[in-house]
Enzyme design. Structure first.
Site, PDB file in Angstrom:
ATOM      1  N   SER A  94       3.418   2.190   5.155  1.00  0.00           N
ATOM      2  CA  SER A  94       2.618   1.214   4.406  1.00  0.00           C
ATOM      3  C   SER A  94       2.450  -0.115   5.126  1.00  0.00           C
ATOM      4  O   SER A  94       1.531  -0.874   4.820  1.00  0.00           O
ATOM      5  CB  SER A  94       3.210   0.975   3.013  1.00  0.00           C
ATOM      6  OG  SER A  94       4.436   0.281   3.095  1.00  0.00           O
ATOM      7  N   LYS A 130       6.368  -5.411   1.492  1.00  0.00           N
ATOM      8  CA  LYS A 130       4.932  -5.658   1.383  1.00  0.00           C
ATOM      9  C   LYS A 130       4.629  -7.139   1.596  1.00  0.00           C
ATOM     10  O   LYS A 130       5.505  -7.987   1.568  1.00  0.00           O
ATOM     11  CB  LYS A 130       4.418  -5.274  -0.020  1.00  0.00           C
ATOM     12  CG  LYS A 130       4.615  -3.830  -0.431  1.00  0.00           C
ATOM     13  CD  LYS A 130       3.645  -2.907   0.234  1.00  0.00           C
ATOM     14  CE  LYS A 130       3.726  -1.487  -0.276  1.00  0.00           C
ATOM     15  NZ  LYS A 130       4.837  -0.712   0.255  1.00  0.00           N
TER      16      LYS A 130
END
Length: 92
Positions: A10, A51
């Site tokens: 990710s 993230k």
């Protein structure tokens, strides 16, 4: 300072790959975070995730550095910021 091992792709467009180790600085005050910082957060139902931190108005999003993943909208009252990125360590 603490370390986490990255699982998944990710954050690949931020040059953070599966198997990398990231060094994190603990965050005690969520208000010290700025948009675009890479953080680790404990999100109910997802576990720990790495993230980009994005705040838009009253909403908080955790955005991947991979277009294959949608941003995660989190409830500011129901997630825990663990740390902010200091360094990435990759074994070759």
């Amino acid at each position: 300072v603490f370390a986490l091992t990255v699982n998944g792709d990710s954050m690949i467009d931020a040059c953070i790959a599966d198997g990398d180790m990231v060094l994190m600085e603990p965050v005690n005050d969520i208000f010290s975070l700025r948009n675009g910082m890479i953080i680790s957060a404990l999100v109910p139902g997802l576990g720990t995730t790495l993230k980009y931190f994005i705040k838009k108005g009253q909403k908080i999003y955790l955005e991947a550095a991979n277009t294959a993943y949608e941003p995660i909208e989190v409830d500011p009252e129901n997630f825990c910021v663990q740390g902010k990125l200091l360094a990435v360590w990759r074994k070759i």
